[in-house]
Design an enzyme around this catalytic site. Sequence first.
Site, PDB file in Angstrom:
ATOM      1  N   LYS A  30       0.820  -1.104   0.096  1.00 27.70           N
ATOM      2  CA  LYS A  30       0.018  -0.038  -0.021  1.00 27.70           C
ATOM      3  C   LYS A  30       0.970   1.285   0.142  1.00 27.70           C
ATOM      4  O   LYS A  30       1.370   1.713   1.092  1.00 27.70           O
ATOM      5  CB  LYS A  30      -1.101  -0.071   1.322  1.00 27.70           C
ATOM      6  CG  LYS A  30      -2.017   1.071   1.127  1.00 27.70           C
ATOM      7  CD  LYS A  30      -2.748   1.401   2.292  1.00 27.70           C
ATOM      8  CE  LYS A  30      -2.034   2.377   3.235  1.00 27.70           C
ATOM      9  NZ  LYS A  30      -2.037   3.913   2.614  1.00 27.70           N
TER      10      LYS A  30
ATOM     11  N   GLU B 157      10.377   2.017  10.137  1.00 23.30           N
ATOM     12  CA  GLU B 157      11.272   3.129  10.177  1.00 23.30           C
ATOM     13  C   GLU B 157      10.359   4.306  10.210  1.00 23.30           C
ATOM     14  O   GLU B 157       9.562   4.701   9.447  1.00 23.30           O
ATOM     15  CB  GLU B 157      12.213   3.268   8.879  1.00 23.30           C
ATOM     16  CG  GLU B 157      13.114   4.356   8.705  1.00 23.30           C
ATOM     17  CD  GLU B 157      13.637   5.223   7.444  1.00 23.30           C
ATOM     18  OE1 GLU B 157      12.708   6.258   7.152  1.00 23.30           O
ATOM     19  OE2 GLU B 157      14.345   4.205   6.821  1.00 23.30           O
TER      20      GLU B 157
ATOM     21  N   CYS C 223      13.343  11.574   5.793  1.00 21.68           N
ATOM     22  CA  CYS C 223      13.467  11.141   7.195  1.00 21.68           C
ATOM     23  C   CYS C 223      14.899  11.091   7.903  1.00 21.68           C
ATOM     24  O   CYS C 223      14.697  11.336   8.977  1.00 21.68           O
ATOM     25  CB  CYS C 223      12.965   9.609   7.242  1.00 21.68           C
ATOM     26  SG  CYS C 223      13.867   8.565   5.982  1.00 21.68           S
TER      27      CYS C 223
ATOM     28  N   GLU D  17       9.364  16.536  15.045  1.00 22.76           N
ATOM     29  CA  GLU D  17       9.612  16.784  13.829  1.00 22.76           C
ATOM     30  C   GLU D  17       8.841  17.657  12.961  1.00 22.76           C
ATOM     31  O   GLU D  17       7.685  17.633  12.883  1.00 22.76           O
ATOM     32  CB  GLU D  17       9.438  15.186  13.298  1.00 22.76           C
ATOM     33  CG  GLU D  17       9.991  14.966  11.767  1.00 22.76           C
ATOM     34  CD  GLU D  17      10.059  13.889  11.418  1.00 22.76           C
ATOM     35  OE1 GLU D  17      10.815  13.377  10.602  1.00 22.76           O
ATOM     36  OE2 GLU D  17       9.083  12.857  11.885  1.00 22.76           O
TER      37      GLU D  17
END
Length: 531
Positions: A195, A268, A302, A400
Amino acid sequence: MATAPTAPRTSRGPGLPVTVTPSFLQHLTSRVSAAPNAARVTTTAPYTGAPLADLPVSTPEDVEAAFARARTAQKAWAATPIAERKKVLLRYHDLVLARQDQALDLMQAENGKTRRDAFLEVVDIGIVSRYYARNAAKYLGPKRRRGAIPLLTHTTELRHPKGVVTVISPWNYPLSMAASDTIAALMAGNAVVQKPDTQTALTALWSMDLMYEAGLPEGVWQMVIGRGSSIGGALMDNADYMMFTGSTATGRQIAADAGRRLIGASLELGGKNPMIVLEDADIEKAADGAVAACFPSAGQLCVSVERLYVAESIRDAFVAAFVTRTEKLKIGAAYDYSVDVGSLTTPAQLKTVTEHVDDAVAKGATVLAGGKARPDLGPLFYEPTILTDVTPDMTLHSHETFGPVVSVYTCRDVDDAVTQANATAYGLNASVWSHNGARGRAVAARVHAGTVNVNEAFAAAWGSIDAPMGGMGDSGLGRRHGADGILKYTEPQTVAHQRVQGFYPPSGISPETWASLFTGALKVMKAAGFR
């Protein structure tokens, strides 16, 4: 199935490259595992906000059907010799490089990044596909292990594929994240039901289409489209292993669900990555490195840097050099290599970046560069931004941002720099700059992060495919790349064949005598250096 040929570098429609034609889009979207009468969802191009693709939406029943097809196809694929799987991956490698203009156009059209940043994804997939094609036999082949009793126990470790792996990939690196984890899973003999994020599904579908053209048997790689709230349960309930890249909050839920099902998961997740500039660093090179660390893909990476710790003695000189370079960056939308910073991908991401910066400024942060959106360039552009005077009460201090924003802090010495860099729940990537490589590596070893780069932003560690890549703490669990990146998709099996004599006494020897003899043998093996 063949992919449309590469077209010249011209534009069509509302700022779309000529390769992104209606027929090409229809071909890609036809590869989605969904019913013929499926509901549709429209994605938009970040550069312009104009409609881009009309995608069918998969239902939980479609996911179930995709897994059923994948399980059937996986049995034959697992039985395919590794040498044949290798040929498929190497052909795929060649196709990705040959058709890279298509991939670059798609990534830019649906993600908004620059062509330079998109090209690095092509490079990544070339390296990963070659690496696992040529190293899988070493990792997956039968291995002799030391037996329980020397000469009498023949022990072999075998590796079997998990079965059908679910890969959930994000929007920020639509080719790298869609293909790299899938490549390793396929090479290990698994099937994949994936997905991708809907916004960047076209790139994932393009990658899958090329893999089939390279010779992957039909059904081994399935693609479904939909919101996690709709089809996430079906993906989890049918998976033999979960590979997820995305937010920490979602990762926690996937880990809990995987634990409930007793299946493995590799995650992750988020990061608040630091860069340390020591007092002996080359200021000009470190300033260049900071630009490369903070602003690729408009900071939607990331492993990009959002916290910068600079030695007090060089702070002013470094900041001046960094600001000068940042202000010279060219921002814009172009399907060529003429710009340095592209667009954010979604309105939600622009909202987050704007709110983080505005909150910091309202609470006393100083803007050294950037600090505002650029609607004159397009609906989702935001200037590369450098802040200082950032304090813990500001949202972006610890959370973040995932945009082109970095905060600069001062550190007194190495210990202070390491302490500040490690003052986070995250631990994905870090960067250390020093004129002395050995010193830089020593500092790197003290940083709580899965990868640390010395005198480089992130590409050195990421591109070292033979080494594991992943996060500590809230940045996830499990690793991609290297042996870990393929072995996680396998079940190890030990086959031990005992010959002549086992652990129990033979006929005619009492248990007491046997225990004494065995004890003596253990002492001899220790003295002789047996492991």
